[in-house]
Design an enzyme around this catalytic site. Structure first.
Site, short mmCIF file in Angstrom:
data_model
loop_
_atom_site.label_atom_id
_atom_site.label_comp_id
_atom_site.label_asym_id
_atom_site.label_seq_id
_atom_site.Cartn_x
_atom_site.Cartn_y
_atom_site.Cartn_z
CG ASN A 276 -0.22 0.12 2.53
OD1 ASN A 276 0.14 -0.90 3.12
ND2 ASN A 276 0.00 1.33 3.04
CG HIS A 277 0.72 5.90 -1.64
ND1 HIS A 277 0.90 6.90 -0.71
CD2 HIS A 277 1.24 6.37 -2.80
CE1 HIS A 277 1.50 7.93 -1.28
NE2 HIS A 277 1.72 7.65 -2.55
#
Length: 337
Positions: A229-230
């Protein structure tokens, strides 16, 4: 006071401002004004029809500071991922290649195009004013959806999914997209992102290959981003993991971000929620709770202090009752913050 409520057409300009201010990638809320207005209209219809609506429905909520009537965030629910069309993801799997003659055996990770998640309930459209990212408002905006679902469980699939944004940089460069999708679509990540918001993922079926993608053939940076994930989504991931969501074998087909899943009735908020009748009065002390009314068309959720106990009624602060549009004897739902 901060209150989560259904969106309406008056919110259009404020939502546009919010989308431009946030660093989140919100593909389910297009920046195209006509399409965004259409999304709000679909949500308005869903709130008005409630349990009587057949087929897919989309609910869009907003977080409002009622003291100055400023919109601070958005969040949404799709009763059926895909909205009646295939909902595409890549499924991470493996194939075994072996040769008895060479005494060689290897398990190779492979991405298979899949629409197995079609029809699951999808949490979507989360965006919040950057000033509120590290406050209780973040939990309120995200979890208010779960209280709404607790009041209308028959309208949602037992399995709930969330797509978490994957890794891309400030310029919109996405290693996973560049390694996979760009070869077949001939467009950059930002353009693909825009088409996804305006046309949904269904346009993928027109150009994406149906053959498996062997992960070792991708550039190392793209391989490393699969299922990651970012950093802007770290807070959201922590919240969802606490709720009882977990990673799946599915990833977003655009940025390679993880897809989380949870059983609706096993989520923390759903297991902890209680339903009683409101008794507005002076409340001193107590613990913080998410508190909502039980209305479908005029749903409201906020944070307040309660002293829980036995009995069918519970005292709630006067200002909370006013924010929720409830009076003595009206049903409410509440869960620990």
């Amino acid at each position: 006071m901060l209150v989560v409520r259904p969106s309406n057409f008056v919110d259009l300009t404020s939502i546009e401002r919010l989308l431009n201010a946030t660093d989140a990638r919100v593909t389910t809320l297009p920046k195209d004004r006509d399409k965004l207005s259409e999304k709000i209209g679909q949500s308005d219809d869903a709130f008005k029809t409630g349990v009587d609506q057949e087929g897919p429905a989309s609910f869009l909520f907003v977080l409002e500071d009622t003291d100055n009537q400023t919109l601070m965030g958005t969040s949404g629910i799709d009763t059926e991922a895909g909205g009646g069309y295939p909902f595409f993801n890549y499924r991470i799997d493996a194939v075994v290649h072996a040769s008895h003659h060479l005494d060689v055996s290897s398990k190779v990770p492979v991405l298979f195009l899949s629409h197995e998640l079609t029809g699951k309930t999808l949490l979507r459209s989360f965006s919040i004013d950057p000033e509120h990212k590290n406050s209780d408002a973040f939990d309120l905006l995200s979890r208010a959806r779960l209280l709404f679902m607790a009041c209308l469980p028959e309208r949602f699939h037992r399995e709930v999914i969330i797509e978490i944004q994957g890794i891309f940089d400030d310029k919109g460069e996405c290693p996973f997209w560049d390694a996979v999708g760009r070869h077949f679509f001939g467009i950059d990540f930002n353009t693909a992102d825009y088409y996804c918001s305006v046309k949904s993922k269904t346009f993928m079926s027109e150009l994406i290959p149906q053959h498996p993608i062997y992960v070792p053939l991708l550039p190392e940076v793209a391989q490393g981003n699969i299922g990651q994930n970012h950093e802007a989504a770290n807070r959201a991931c922590q919240l969802f993991y606490r709720e009882g969501f977990s990673k799946t074998v599915f990833i977003d087909p655009f940025d390679g971000g993880p897809v989380l899943t949870g059983e609706l009735n096993n989520l923390f908020t759903l297991k902890q929620v209680r339903h009683k009748k409101a008794r507005p009065s002076d409340v001193v002390g107590g613990l913080k709770y998410l508190i909502s009314n039980r209305s479908l068309s005029d749903f409201r959720c906020t944070i307040g202090t309660l002293v829980d106990g036995i009995g069918e009624t519970i005292r709630i602060p006067e200002n909370v009752a006013e924010a929720l549009n409830v009076k003595e004897g009206d049903p409410i739902a509440y869960a620990p913050l």
